[in-house]
Design a protein around this motif. Sequence first.
Motif, PDB file in Angstrom:
ATOM      1  N   ASP A 228       0.839  -1.198   0.000  1.00 16.87           N
ATOM      2  CA  ASP A 228       0.000   0.000   0.000  1.00 16.87           C
ATOM      3  C   ASP A 228       0.871   1.245   0.000  1.00 16.87           C
ATOM      4  O   ASP A 228       0.538   2.246  -0.633  1.00 16.87           O
ATOM      5  N   VAL A 229       1.953   1.184   0.737  1.00 18.02           N
ATOM      6  CA  VAL A 229       2.897   2.297   0.778  1.00 18.02           C
ATOM      7  C   VAL A 229       4.266   1.770   1.169  1.00 18.02           C
ATOM      8  O   VAL A 229       4.389   0.833   1.970  1.00 18.02           O
ATOM      9  N   ILE A 230       5.290   2.331   0.554  1.00 16.14           N
ATOM     10  CA  ILE A 230       6.671   2.150   0.992  1.00 16.14           C
ATOM     11  C   ILE A 230       7.118   3.520   1.463  1.00 16.14           C
ATOM     12  O   ILE A 230       7.306   4.434   0.660  1.00 16.14           O
ATOM     13  N   MET A 231       7.223   3.676   2.785  1.00  8.44           N
ATOM     14  CA  MET A 231       7.521   4.998   3.350  1.00  8.44           C
ATOM     15  C   MET A 231       8.927   5.067   3.898  1.00  8.44           C
ATOM     16  O   MET A 231       9.299   4.294   4.770  1.00  8.44           O
ATOM     17  N   VAL A 288       1.048   5.831  10.404  1.00  5.80           N
ATOM     18  CA  VAL A 288       1.107   4.532   9.716  1.00  5.80           C
ATOM     19  C   VAL A 288       0.526   3.433  10.601  1.00  5.80           C
ATOM     20  O   VAL A 288      -0.233   2.577  10.132  1.00  5.80           O
ATOM     21  N   PHE A 289       0.866   3.451  11.884  1.00  6.94           N
ATOM     22  CA  PHE A 289       0.321   2.470  12.821  1.00  6.94           C
ATOM     23  C   PHE A 289      -1.208   2.530  12.843  1.00  6.94           C
ATOM     24  O   PHE A 289      -1.889   1.496  12.789  1.00  6.94           O
ATOM     25  N   ASN A 290      -1.757   3.733  12.880  1.00  5.65           N
ATOM     26  CA  ASN A 290      -3.215   3.891  12.898  1.00  5.65           C
ATOM     27  C   ASN A 290      -3.855   3.402  11.606  1.00  5.65           C
ATOM     28  O   ASN A 290      -4.947   2.803  11.617  1.00  5.65           O
ATOM     29  N   VAL A 296      -6.911   0.476   6.679  1.00 11.74           N
ATOM     30  CA  VAL A 296      -6.675   1.263   5.464  1.00 11.74           C
ATOM     31  C   VAL A 296      -5.438   0.733   4.741  1.00 11.74           C
ATOM     32  O   VAL A 296      -5.420   0.604   3.519  1.00 11.74           O
ATOM     33  N   TYR A 297      -4.384   0.450   5.509  1.00 11.63           N
ATOM     34  CA  TYR A 297      -3.192  -0.192   4.967  1.00 11.63           C
ATOM     35  C   TYR A 297      -3.220  -1.669   5.342  1.00 11.63           C
ATOM     36  O   TYR A 297      -3.514  -2.024   6.476  1.00 11.63           O
TER      37      TYR A 297
END
Length: 335
Positions: A228-231, A288-290, A296-297
């Motif tokens: 979903d995301v690579i942050m 991100v944790f939330n 969502v992720y």
Amino acid sequence: MVIKSGTIQFKENPSIASTGVVVGPMEKKSTFAESFDVILPLENEKGQTYEQANTHFIEKACKESLRKGHEKLENVDVFIGGDLVNQLSPTNFAARQLAIPFLGVFSACASSVESVILGSLLLESGNATSVLAGASSHHPSVERQFRYPLEYGTQRAGTSQWTVTAAGFALLQKHAKNAPIITHATIGRVIDGGQKNPLFMGAAMAPAARDTIERHLANTNSRMADFDVIMTGDLGKIGLSILKEMFQDENSGVILQDAGAQFYGEDKFFKAGASGAGCSAAVFFSHVFNQLKSGVYKRVLLVATGALLSPLTFQQGETIPCIAHAIECRMEKRG
């Protein structure tokens, strides 16, 4: 546990049971401000040095994580953390107050993820059941050490990033209920792209981020589109654009994000964005944790980047070696 070229596959899937994020007054301007647990009105209380204040932030973030995780301090087996001040003195002094077994780590702004990797290894091996892991930074103390005291009033370059005042810590446990799990980690290699400008950290750290991301994808047989995301954190706006140019993947423009680039939004006061060991820790352990907890992720890769220089090595004309550590997290509901 399986290790392949620096990538660890966790069989027990350690959990991020809860997190605590405490930030300073400037950080109320962050785009992530609503996700932070505590925003303190001052960067230091009356009579405190900035370094003492840094310690206070760490202690408060750890206690907030324990409060949210309904865990007692005496049940924590190990405290792992780092910061950017000489000899990790703020974290050392926080460990003195917490009075539990302590491991101090330094990978500059990659220290938060390094802490989580070490904590996950302790849980995986069966040598711990609860670990506090994270990192912090404090704007005035870090600026005084690496650049100039605030009173100097120096002009900031357009490529510079604002060191955030923040402490972010996670309570890691072996089998927490309804918590994000850590499935893999990739240990960074020290990469030196030949950069010498300490006011352009994004360019210095981007090659290390690329190396870790590429190895993680190859070692886990994954594609960028699987996430979903690579942050990353914290390359800043310019460093993130450099990283995106390094990848040919058509998904890199959307999936690749950076905590430092997003931290203060488009506010031009902060130049190229945010930085500091507390920057990525604050974003990873709040927003991100939330997003993982809410569903969502589903799958994320968190890549903390660090510049391994010191004021002395800069004065000696050395280049800036960098490192990036990564953890892969998913949401898994456990009864």
